[in-house]
Design an enzyme around this catalytic site. Sequence first.
Site, PDB file in Angstrom:
ATOM      1  N   LYS A  30       0.793  -1.225   0.000  1.00 56.66           N
ATOM      2  CA  LYS A  30       0.000   0.000   0.000  1.00 56.66           C
ATOM      3  C   LYS A  30       0.829   1.281   0.000  1.00 56.66           C
ATOM      4  CE  LYS A  30      -4.334  -1.688   1.970  1.00 56.66           C
ATOM      5  NZ  LYS A  30      -5.372  -1.464   3.002  1.00 56.66           N
ATOM      6  N   ASP A  82     -10.742   3.477   1.521  1.00 54.49           N
ATOM      7  CA  ASP A  82     -11.060   3.370   2.953  1.00 54.49           C
ATOM      8  C   ASP A  82     -11.376   4.748   3.526  1.00 54.49           C
ATOM      9  OD1 ASP A  82     -10.720   0.634   2.996  1.00 54.49           O
ATOM     10  OD2 ASP A  82      -8.633   0.731   3.661  1.00 54.49           O
ATOM     11  N   GLY A 121      -7.030   0.820  17.976  1.00 54.23           N
ATOM     12  CA  GLY A 121      -5.905   0.331  17.184  1.00 54.23           C
ATOM     13  C   GLY A 121      -5.247   1.416  16.352  1.00 54.23           C
ATOM     14  N   GLY A 143      -3.686   0.491  13.117  1.00 56.33           N
ATOM     15  CA  GLY A 143      -3.372  -0.142  11.840  1.00 56.33           C
ATOM     16  C   GLY A 143      -3.693   0.739  10.645  1.00 56.33           C
ATOM     17  N   GLY A 144      -3.574   0.149   9.446  1.00 56.35           N
ATOM     18  CA  GLY A 144      -3.786   0.906   8.214  1.00 56.35           C
ATOM     19  C   GLY A 144      -5.187   1.477   8.098  1.00 56.35           C
TER      20      GLY A 144
END
Length: 204
Positions: free
Chosen positions: A122, A158, A181, A183-184
């Site tokens: 990514k 996203d 979290g 994360g991505g």
Amino acid sequence: QWTVTNTATTLTKADEYIDLTGTTIDVLDVVLRRTENSETTDIQMSQIGRSEYWNIPNKDTKVCISISNSPGNFGCFFHNEGYKKLNLNYLYKSFGVDSCKKAISCVRILNLRGCSVTMPFKSEVLKYVDNLSQEVLKIKAANTIVNNNGVLTAHNTDVLAALDKLSNEVEKGYDTLYILGRGGYAKAVNCAAQSLGLKVKTIS
């Protein structure tokens, strides 16, 4: 002379296929009728006729791919069902690759319409495209590449999805978002939240 017939076939839970007669040229409509406890429900089934099936893919079919080091089947099912629903002459296929650079070169050489990008590519993929969308510039990661006449642009859907969802919550009066979290996807949601003026608190 064409003959249109209405045929009913009784299915069991083990049935996966229905044999059509040799004189059947096309299937116009499919309805699954279920009877249980004297109640009957009809479900309109998604399907593609034989004549349409024989012509896809063809020379005009636009091809989209995904690049991943561990491809799965869900993306193929999801995208191809969507194309069918929208009557688009598109085909989606997932690929396992070990070189992001070579994969993007293939997108250019074969003039593929675009590709999905998953981890671990990514961020790396940004080095091999021509343009970065505003959301990608902010979070330095992309999950979609669109090829418009040879010009590759990186997007992050996203962020766009989070913007769509969170904008509804802002209209309801919410002003703070808690993110679980780092994360991505959390980065994408954080970016969307800040764009909408939400206060962000991360729990990790």
